[in-house]
Design a protein around this motif. Structure first.
Motif, mmCIF file in Angstrom:
data_model
loop_
_atom_site.group_PDB
_atom_site.id
_atom_site.type_symbol
_atom_site.label_atom_id
_atom_site.label_comp_id
_atom_site.label_asym_id
_atom_site.label_seq_id
_atom_site.Cartn_x
_atom_site.Cartn_y
_atom_site.Cartn_z
ATOM 1 N N ASN A 8 0.796 -1.229 0.000
ATOM 2 C CA ASN A 8 0.000 0.000 0.000
ATOM 3 C C ASN A 8 0.827 1.275 0.000
ATOM 4 O O ASN A 8 0.382 2.301 -0.534
ATOM 5 C CB ASN A 8 -0.950 0.003 1.195
ATOM 6 N N TYR A 9 2.009 1.241 0.580
ATOM 7 C CA TYR A 9 2.770 2.477 0.734
ATOM 8 C C TYR A 9 4.058 2.523 -0.081
ATOM 9 O O TYR A 9 4.738 3.553 -0.094
ATOM 10 C CB TYR A 9 3.078 2.708 2.223
ATOM 11 N N ILE A 10 4.373 1.430 -0.747
ATOM 12 C CA ILE A 10 5.566 1.427 -1.607
ATOM 13 C C ILE A 10 5.191 1.007 -3.031
ATOM 14 O O ILE A 10 5.407 1.755 -3.987
ATOM 15 C CB ILE A 10 6.658 0.492 -1.032
ATOM 16 N N VAL A 11 4.614 -0.194 -3.183
ATOM 17 C CA VAL A 11 4.339 -0.729 -4.517
ATOM 18 C C VAL A 11 3.249 0.071 -5.233
ATOM 19 O O VAL A 11 3.402 0.429 -6.407
ATOM 20 C CB VAL A 11 3.957 -2.222 -4.435
ATOM 21 N N ILE A 12 2.147 0.356 -4.558
ATOM 22 C CA ILE A 12 1.039 1.074 -5.200
ATOM 23 C C ILE A 12 1.457 2.477 -5.663
ATOM 24 O O ILE A 12 1.168 2.861 -6.806
ATOM 25 C CB ILE A 12 -0.195 1.127 -4.273
ATOM 26 N N PRO A 13 2.150 3.297 -4.841
ATOM 27 C CA PRO A 13 2.617 4.590 -5.362
ATOM 28 C C PRO A 13 3.552 4.451 -6.559
ATOM 29 O O PRO A 13 3.478 5.241 -7.505
ATOM 30 C CB PRO A 13 3.348 5.202 -4.150
ATOM 31 N N LEU A 14 4.428 3.433 -6.541
ATOM 32 C CA LEU A 14 5.338 3.229 -7.671
ATOM 33 C C LEU A 14 4.565 2.859 -8.932
ATOM 34 O O LEU A 14 4.846 3.376 -10.021
ATOM 35 C CB LEU A 14 6.351 2.137 -7.330
ATOM 36 N N LEU A 15 3.592 1.968 -8.806
ATOM 37 C CA LEU A 15 2.774 1.584 -9.955
ATOM 38 C C LEU A 15 1.961 2.763 -10.477
ATOM 39 O O LEU A 15 1.782 2.915 -11.693
ATOM 40 C CB LEU A 15 1.841 0.425 -9.586
ATOM 41 N N SER A 16 1.482 3.590 -9.562
ATOM 42 C CA SER A 16 0.710 4.769 -9.974
ATOM 43 C C SER A 16 1.575 5.723 -10.784
ATOM 44 O O SER A 16 1.148 6.245 -11.832
ATOM 45 C CB SER A 16 0.148 5.481 -8.744
ATOM 46 N N ALA A 17 2.813 5.942 -10.318
ATOM 47 C CA ALA A 17 3.734 6.821 -11.052
ATOM 48 C C ALA A 17 4.073 6.220 -12.410
ATOM 49 O O ALA A 17 4.125 6.931 -13.427
ATOM 50 C CB ALA A 17 5.011 7.036 -10.233
ATOM 51 N N TYR A 18 4.272 4.910 -12.453
ATOM 52 C CA TYR A 18 4.596 4.236 -13.709
ATOM 53 C C TYR A 18 3.432 4.346 -14.694
ATOM 54 O O TYR A 18 3.641 4.507 -15.904
ATOM 55 C CB TYR A 18 4.924 2.771 -13.431
ATOM 56 N N THR A 19 2.206 4.268 -14.177
ATOM 57 C CA THR A 19 1.018 4.400 -15.030
ATOM 58 C C THR A 19 0.978 5.771 -15.688
ATOM 59 O O THR A 19 0.699 5.899 -16.885
ATOM 60 C CB THR A 19 -0.260 4.182 -14.201
ATOM 61 N N ILE A 20 1.267 6.814 -14.911
ATOM 62 C CA ILE A 20 1.270 8.181 -15.453
ATOM 63 C C ILE A 20 2.334 8.304 -16.549
ATOM 64 O O ILE A 20 2.086 8.871 -17.622
ATOM 65 C CB ILE A 20 1.525 9.199 -14.325
#
Length: 575
Positions: free
Chosen positions: A219-231
């Motif tokens: 929730n606090y490492i993988v999800i933010p990284l995936l969100s940035a990668y999506t952008i």
């Protein structure tokens, strides 16, 4: 005391796995033994030994899956014997039907069959209606990573002991011993220890068992990284749409692995998504916005297939994309998804891709044969179902035909290629086609290197200033008045006067003419100054640029990229 307790615990764990999965443990042991025999032979192993090693390795997930099927359905001893007998018959049948030889197709099927049964092992205890499959999967994955850490520690510890024996005691330890030690750790220790961590049927899990560390990680490492990668992916795709420049083979890799990871993350956070806002909103948004990216991937692969036909790797990308699209659509239309469908449908997809009339091998064979036929018709080389020689076939079509011949020789077998004589092989290309066979070589980039002769006399008449620079010193201030800058990103030179840019030029303009004349890497040729120089002017300056030497790469589209260069700049201001 602590070491003693750990040893006791590990011993009990290993005993437990042997009692619970005896055939699986025996298969792992047999795999280890055959691998060690192959290493000790120090020569190419026999076909029989290779086949035995592969079938023993495949027996690990097969026997494991059948034992879990029995645990799910009942505890009857007679039924257990039937399950064991079925698994043994399946293993023997696979050995004689699909491993009668080792080639590209049999190896691909071996890898795929392993994946199928490992997926079956994962979902079978919870198929179809048992709840909290995600928590069970987390337990399995946790056990896998713990086993990996223990195995790595054990291997490095044993390797340190062997190294010490070799170094200090003078007892020679062969390099093969380290490799054999690794396989012993892997198939004897790791398999047994992992099996001891596999939950039993009576073990139950709830969302309250969700590991805290896993929660923080996702929730606090993988999800933010995936969100940035999506952008970043969306920005990248908008750039592709605007420029209409599709990078070869890159788009599918960017999207495919990202989608797989996203599926794993959404799958794992499913039990806690109603309780954790980050997980809830990520699941709700990502399962929708990822679909256009997958469609873009299909479009990219369509361009490749239209140009080069279907091959097994392209087939796998398309099929994997279809499965991924199915998963995300399923999550969007189902309020309470049964996530056991994810590994089960993936296993079914792999099976279809390898063992049915719609397999990668069948579709690729049809596509490449059709492409071959079209090339023959285009060059008037097909008459009454027989190939006619045509020495005048253009070079591009010759390369394509050579590529298809190479594909069938290395993957499908030349007997699967239509229209060629029965005894045909690539050595008979000239006899059958009228031109020689050239093994296809598909470099992503080719290299060039150009230089002028050392100590060449340079005429500086007509210029007031002279400076020598290179691409490694990207910014030079040679006086209070003038400065120079080289931009690596686009190979441009800029001249500044009083910090104001007065001239800019791309040195690729100089290289282009040399490349057209001399092609790629030619270190033995010294070019004339005129061939590596450019005279130019603007409203402010008169400029001459000479490249002493320049190296770089040219891709399939003949786009030039400069790696390094030394150059001279002569300039004077207009009155």
């Amino acid at each position: 005391m602590r070491i003693s307790n750990l040893t006791t615990r590990l011993t009990k764990a290993l005993e437990s796995s042997i009692r619970r999965f005896p055939l699986t443990v025996l298969s792992a042991f047999a795999t280890c033994i055959t691998i060690i025999i192959m290493i000790e032979q120090k020569r190419d192993p026999s076909l029989t030994l290779q086949r035995l090693t592969m079938i023993f390795a495949l027996s690990i997930p097969i026997t494991l899956s059948f034992k879990l099927m029995w645990e799910k359905t009942g505890r009857d001893l007679k039924q257990l014997l039937i399950y064991y007998l079925t698994s043994i018959i399946l293993i023997i049948g696979y050995y004689f039907i699909f491993l009668n030889k080792i080639d590209y197709i049999s190896t691909s099927r071996f890898i795929g069959t392993n994946l199928i049964f490992y997926l079956v092992f994962l979902f079978i205890p919870y198929f179809l209606n048992r709840e909290n499959f995600e928590m069970y999967s987390i337990k399995i994955f946790t056990g896998f990573f713990i086993t990996a850490i223990y195995t790595a520690v054990l291997f490095f510890g044993l390797s340190a002991i062997l190294f010490t024996i070799d170094s200090l005691l003078g007892i020679k330890v062969e390099s093969e011993t380290y490799i054999e030690t690794w396989f012993v750790c892997l198939f004897i220790f790791a398999v047994n220890y992992f099996l001891s961590l596999v939950p039993k049927k009576e073990n139950t899990f709830t969302k309250f068992d969700f590991p805290r560390a896993f929660n923080i990680l996702l929730n606090y490492i993988v999800i933010p990284l995936l969100s940035a990668y999506t952008i970043i992916l969306y920005i990248y795709f908008f750039k592709i749409i605007i420029t209409q420049n599709w990078p070869k083979g890159l788009v599918s890799h960017l999207v495919l692995w990202y989608s797989f990871i996203t599926i794993l993350v959404v799958f794992f956070i499913h039990p806690i998504k109603e309780d954790v806002k980050i997980a809830y909103y990520f699941t709700k948004i990502i399962t929708k916005i990822i679909i256009p990216l997958i469609i873009m991937m299909f479009f990219s692969m369509g361009i490749r297939i239209n140009a080069y036909g279907v091959t097994e790797p392209r087939y796998y990308v398309i099929v994997a994309g279809i499965w991924i699209l199915f998963v995300f659509i399923y999550w969007n239309i189902t309020k309470q998804p049964k996530n056991t469908l994810i590994p089960s449908t993936l296993a079914l997809t792999i099976f279809i891709s390898l063992f049915t009339p719609l397999s990668s091998f069948s579709i690729s064979r049809y596509s490449q044969n059709k492409r071959f036929e079209n090339l023959l018709i285009k060059n008037n080389m097909l008459k009454d179902g027989k190939i006619q020689k045509n020495p005048n076939t253009n070079k591009d079509d010759q390369r394509k035909i050579n590529s298809i011949i190479s594909y069938f020789e290395t993957r499908q077998g030349i007997d699967k290629l239509k229209y060629v004589p029965k005894d045909f092989n690539s050595s008979k290309m000239n006899e059958v086609f009228g031109f020689n066979y050239e093994a296809p070589y598909f470099p992503k980039e080719q290299y060039f290197y150009y230089r002028i002769a050392p100590n060449s006399l340079i005429d500086i008449k007509g210029y007031e200033y002279f400076i020598q620079l290179n691409s490694y010193s990207q910014e030079v201030q040679n006086s209070k008045e003038f400065s120079f800058k080289y931009y690596n990103s686009n190979s441009e030179i800029a001249i500044f006067k009083d910090n104001k840019e007065v001239y800019r030029k791309n040195i690729k303009d100089i290289i282009q003419s040399a490349y057209k004349k001399y092609g790629t890497f030619r270190p033995d040729i010294e070019l004339k100054i005129e061939e590596l120089s450019l005279v130019d002017e603007n409203e402010t300056l008169k400029v001459k640029i000479i490249l002493n030497n320049v190296s770089g790469r040219v891709d399939d589209n003949e786009d030039i990229r400069v790696d390094g260069c030394d150059f001279l700049i002569m300039y004077s201001f207009k009155k």
